[in-house]
Enzyme design. Structure first.
Site, mmCIF file in Angstrom:
data_model
loop_
_atom_site.group_PDB
_atom_site.id
_atom_site.type_symbol
_atom_site.label_atom_id
_atom_site.label_comp_id
_atom_site.label_asym_id
_atom_site.label_seq_id
_atom_site.Cartn_x
_atom_site.Cartn_y
_atom_site.Cartn_z
ATOM 1 N N SER A 144 0.853 -1.188 0.000
ATOM 2 C CA SER A 144 0.000 0.000 0.000
ATOM 3 C C SER A 144 0.891 1.240 0.000
ATOM 4 O O SER A 144 2.096 1.154 0.280
ATOM 5 C CB SER A 144 -0.864 -0.019 1.268
ATOM 6 O OG SER A 144 -1.485 1.228 1.490
ATOM 7 N N TYR A 157 -3.118 -0.671 10.200
ATOM 8 C CA TYR A 157 -2.996 -0.946 8.762
ATOM 9 C C TYR A 157 -1.616 -0.523 8.270
ATOM 10 O O TYR A 157 -0.941 -1.256 7.533
ATOM 11 C CB TYR A 157 -4.106 -0.179 8.035
ATOM 12 C CG TYR A 157 -4.221 -0.435 6.557
ATOM 13 C CD1 TYR A 157 -5.032 -1.465 6.072
ATOM 14 C CD2 TYR A 157 -3.558 0.365 5.627
ATOM 15 C CE1 TYR A 157 -5.164 -1.686 4.705
ATOM 16 C CE2 TYR A 157 -3.686 0.147 4.265
ATOM 17 C CZ TYR A 157 -4.492 -0.879 3.806
ATOM 18 O OH TYR A 157 -4.621 -1.096 2.451
#
Ligand code: NDP
Length: 252
Positions: A144, A157
């Site tokens: 990501s 996350y």
């Protein structure tokens, strides 16, 4: 096209979370290039399977909760006994939990680490073992922008995605000489269900759009080329790398 280095005909690909969202798009892209698709997901989606079979490849879903770490070996056995070899693994499944860091609940922290970090590592380990035996494998872990940046209200996350990029390099160092490539794709802001809250937040949505040079959110299809590239022999000498697909966000 002769000698097409992107051709995946006859290859078998396992894709976690492949029923919907980015995972489904990865499955479609690989299927279009000729790969048979094995989706590992909590729930089977027959419509997705049908759409993938329409590309002339096989597709099935193995219902499996990636939090079920005690049964990874069984999962690998099930897949290998049927397909004989797995050439490609895309670790795509992931979850998101948003809370201000001062209030971030331990249960949500643990859950995000379990699915976004631990499951990715142990799926690499489980299928990597088999690929090393075969002397061939392509592992693509979905990282990501949060593998590079901090974000807001998503510390769990961010921790997990940073870890994925880090240990992908570790695996790559150990496995590159054994014919197994381990790389990452780091998607930017892609319009999927995971980002519904963000897209519905007028202020954050505007801030995000203002920073993307391409001037739009990404579509799941925007990632297909990178996936086929890293799954194919076109990337044989690429190891431990992360391809950022973000409409230019990181360069700003
Ligand atoms: P979605 O929420 O749309 O889809 C996630 C998929 O993973 C679903 O099919 C889901 O199954 C599955 N999944 C979740 N938990 C488990 C589990 N325990 N076991 C098996 N499967 C599970 O997410 P996206 O498609 O948006 O994201 C895919 C990946 O891309 C994630 O790793 C995400 O972090 C990453 N990513 C996404 C970005 C984006 O902008 N969308 C940006 C950067 C990275 P179910 O349908 O049952 O929930």
């Amino acid at each position: 096209m002769r000698n097409n280095v992107f051709d995946l005909s006859g290859k078998n690909a396992v894709i976690t979370g492949g029923s919907r969202g980015l995972g489904k798009s990865f499955a479609e892209s690989l299927a279009r290039a000729g790969a048979n698709i094995i989706i590992v997901d909590v729930v089977r989606n027959e419509q997705t399977e049908k759409e993938i079979r329409d590309y002339g490849v096989s597709c099935e879903t193995i219902p499996f909760d990636l939090a079920d770490f005690d049964h990874y070996a069984e999962l690998v056995d099930t897949v290998i006994s049927k397909y004989k070899k797995i050439d490609i693994l895309i670790n795509n499944a992931g979850i998101q939990r948003r809370h201000p860091s001062v209030d971030f609940p331990k249960a949500d922290w643990d859950l995000v680490q379990a699915i976004n970090q631990n499951a990715v590592f142990f799926m690499c380990q489980a299928f990597g073992r088999h690929m090393i035996e075969n002397g061939y494998g392509k592992i693509v872990n979905i990282a990501s922008l949060l593998s590079f940046q901090g974000g807001f209200t998503i510390p769990a996350y961010t921790a997990a995605k940073s870890a994925v990029m880090g240990f992908s390099k570790s695996l790559s160092n150990e496995w590159a000489s054994k014919g197994v490539n381990v790389n990452c794709i780091a998607p930017g802001y892609i319009a999927t269900e995971m980002n519904t809250a963000l897209m519905n937040d007028e202020v954050r949505n505007r801030q995000i759009m203002d920073r993307i040079p391409a001037g739009r959110w990404g579509n799941p299809q925007d990632l297909g080329g990178a996936a086929v590239f890293l799954a194919s022999s076109a990337s044989d000498y690429i190891n431990g790398h992360a391809i950022v697909v973000d409409g230019g966000w990181m360069g700003r």
